[in-house]
Enzyme design. Structure first.
Site, PDB file in Angstrom:
ATOM      1  N   THR A  78       0.737  -1.226   0.098  1.00 49.12           N
ATOM      2  CA  THR A  78      -0.068   0.201  -0.017  1.00 49.12           C
ATOM      3  C   THR A  78       0.831   1.284   0.083  1.00 49.12           C
ATOM      4  O   THR A  78       1.970   1.309   0.782  1.00 49.12           O
ATOM      5  CB  THR A  78      -1.092  -0.003   1.120  1.00 49.12           C
ATOM      6  OG1 THR A  78      -1.873  -1.008   1.022  1.00 49.12           O
ATOM      7  CG2 THR A  78      -1.542   1.184   1.331  1.00 49.12           C
ATOM      8  N   PHE A 100       1.103   5.273   0.668  1.00 51.05           N
ATOM      9  CA  PHE A 100       0.530   6.516   1.524  1.00 51.05           C
ATOM     10  C   PHE A 100       1.073   7.770   0.995  1.00 51.05           C
ATOM     11  O   PHE A 100       2.285   7.610   0.791  1.00 51.05           O
ATOM     12  CB  PHE A 100       0.766   6.112   2.822  1.00 51.05           C
ATOM     13  CG  PHE A 100       0.189   4.811   3.550  1.00 51.05           C
ATOM     14  CD1 PHE A 100      -0.991   4.797   4.100  1.00 51.05           C
ATOM     15  CD2 PHE A 100       0.989   3.634   3.228  1.00 51.05           C
ATOM     16  CE1 PHE A 100      -1.264   3.670   4.595  1.00 51.05           C
ATOM     17  CE2 PHE A 100       0.354   2.503   3.712  1.00 51.05           C
ATOM     18  CZ  PHE A 100      -1.061   2.380   4.304  1.00 51.05           C
TER      19      PHE A 100
END
Length: 363
Positions: free
Chosen positions: A260, A262
Site C-alpha cells: 500500500t 501512502f
C-alpha cells in the site's frame, strides 16, 4: 570463554562510542535548529533526510560491504533523525486512525517514533488538520497493489489546498488474530473491507463457514474481537502486540506482492533530490481528442507517467478530471516544459507537489 569475554568488551567499547557520537550529533542538530529558527526556515526537510539516508546506505554498501544490513541502516537513521528533529521541534502528524492501523505504521515508517501522532477518524479530517495548520503533516492511504486506488483520497485534492511532500510504500502482511487458540473456534471474522477483500481466497479455503463482518478499520476489528468469543480479526502484527491477541494464522493475504502506498501531506514545496515524483490534476475540454492532446505534452518532452486515474469533477454530470503521477521534479527542465505545454492544452492544471520517491530496497 576468554575469547568471548574479549569480544564482548570490544562491543561494550563500540556501544559507548555510538552513544558518544549520538549525543554529539544531537548537540549539532539543536544548533542547526536554532539557526533555522533565526532564518525562519522549515525545521523538517524531507529532501535532506532522503539525502542523508541514501548516503548512509551507499557508504554501508560500498565501504563496509553491507555486513550490517542496509535495510536496518535505513531504520536506524530514520530513528536517529526523528530523535534529533524532536530536539528542534516536536512534529505533529495526523493520520487516518485509530492506532495500530497500516496508516499508523506508515506514519511511523516516515517520521519515526519521536513525532507526536494524532489519529483522526476520516481521510477528510487529515486534510482539514493539515490545511488549518493544527498539525504539521498528515498521512493518508492512496492505493493498494491488490485493491487499486483510494478514490476518496484523490477526491480530497479537489477540495483542499495541501501539498504532497512525500510518500511511503509498505508491504501489507495480514494475520488472523483472536483470543481463541484454534481456527475451529472462529464463527465470525472482522476487518476493514479492503483487508477482507485481500484475504478472500484464504478465507474461503480455511474459514468458509465463518461470517465476514466489515469494520471501519483493522484496529476497530481488534477492539471488537477483544470483547467477543468465537471471533477473529484480520490485521497487522503490530495490532496483535497492541491488543494482546493470538496470531492464529500468518500472512493470510492472497497476494505476496501486496503493498500500500501512502501520501504525506504538508503545506510547502519540497526541493529536488534527483529521485523524485510529481503529482498533479488536470481537466480537459469537452471535445474530441482533448485527452490525447494533453497526454502528448508528456510524450513530447520524454516525461514518464507512472499512474493516471480519472475521477468525476463534481461540477457537472460526465465531467472528469485526471490524476497523474510522473517521474521527475518541477525543477527538472523536461517536467517544467511538459507542464507548460499541458497548461496550454487543458482547462485546468493543479500541481499537487514534487517530492522524494518512497525509499524501498529497489530505490
Amino acid at each position: 570463554m576468554e575469547e568471548l569475554s574479549k569480544l564482548r568488551k570490544e562491543i561494550d567499547l563500540i556501544d559507548e562510542e555510538i552513544i558518544k557520537l549520538l549525543n554529539r550529533r544531537a548537540k549539532i542538530a539543536k544548533a542547526i535548529g536554532e539557526i533555522k529558527k533565526q532564518l525562519k526556515l522549515e525545521i523538517y526537510s524531507p529532501e535532506r533526510e532522503r539525502e542523508v539516508i541514501d548516503k548512509a546506505i551507499k557508504i554501508n554498501k560500498e565501504v563496509y560491504g553491507e555486513v550490517f544490513p542496509s535495510e536496518a541502516v535505513r531504520h536506524v537513521f530514520r530513528e536517529i533523525m526523528s530523535a534529533c528533529l524532536s530536539l528542534e521541534k516536536e512534529l505533529r502528524v495526523a493520520y487516518l486512525g485509530p492506532k495500530a492501523t497500516f496508516t499508523h505504521q506508515a506514519s511511523l515508517e516516515h517520521f519515526g517514533l519521536s513525532a507526536y501522532y494524532i489519529p483522526v477518524p476520516t481521510i477528510r479530517d487529515v486534510f482539514v488538520e493539515v490545511e488549518t495548520g493544527r498539525v504539521d503533516y498528515g498521512v493518508v492511504p492512496v492505493e493498494n497493489t491488490t485493491e487499486g486506488v483510494v478514490n476518496y483520497t484523490l477526491d480530497m485534492f479537489l477540495e483542499f489546498d495541501v501539498k504532497i511532500v512525500g510518500e511511503v510504500v509498505i508491504p501489507i502482511k495480514l494475520h488472523l488474530l483472536s483470543n481463541a487458540s484454534t481456527l475451529e473456534e472462529i464463527k465470525e471474522v472482522y476487518s476493514h473491507r479492503q483487508a477482507l477483500a485481500q484475504c478472500r481466497n484464504w478465507l474461503e479455503k480455511n474459514l468458509s463457514y465463518a461470517k465476514l463482518v466489515e469494520t471501519d478499520s483493522t484496529a476497530r476489528a481488534c477492539e471488537i474481537v477483544l470483547e467477543r468469543e468465537g471471533t477473529a480479526a484480520i490485521a497487522s502484527e503490530v495490532a496483535a502486540y497492541t491488543y494482546h491477541l493470538n496470531i492464529l494464522a500468518e500472512n493470510v493475504q492472497d497476494s505476496l506482492n501486496n503493498y500500500t502506498r501512502f501520501l504525506v501531506l504538508g503545506k510547502r514545496d519540497v526541493k529536488r533530490t534527483g529521485k523524485d515524483k510529481t503529482s498533479l490534476i488536470f481537466a480537459v475540454k469537452d471535445e474530441a481528442g482533448a485527452l490525447y492532446k494533453a497526454l502528448e505534452s508528456f510524450y513530447k518532452y520524454g516525461v514518464n507517467l507512472t499512474k493516471i486515474e480519472s475521477r468525476p469533477s463534481r461540477k457537472k454530470a460526465w465531467d472528469y478530471v485526471f490524476f497523474v503521477d510522473l517521474e521527475g521534479h518541477l525543477e527538472d527542465e523536461s517536467v517544467s516544459l511538459a507542464l507548460e505545454s499541458l497548461k496550454e492544452r487543458t482547462q485546468m492544471v493543479k500541481v499537487l507537489g514534487s517530492y522524494p520517491r518512497a525509499i524501498t530496497e529497489e530505490s
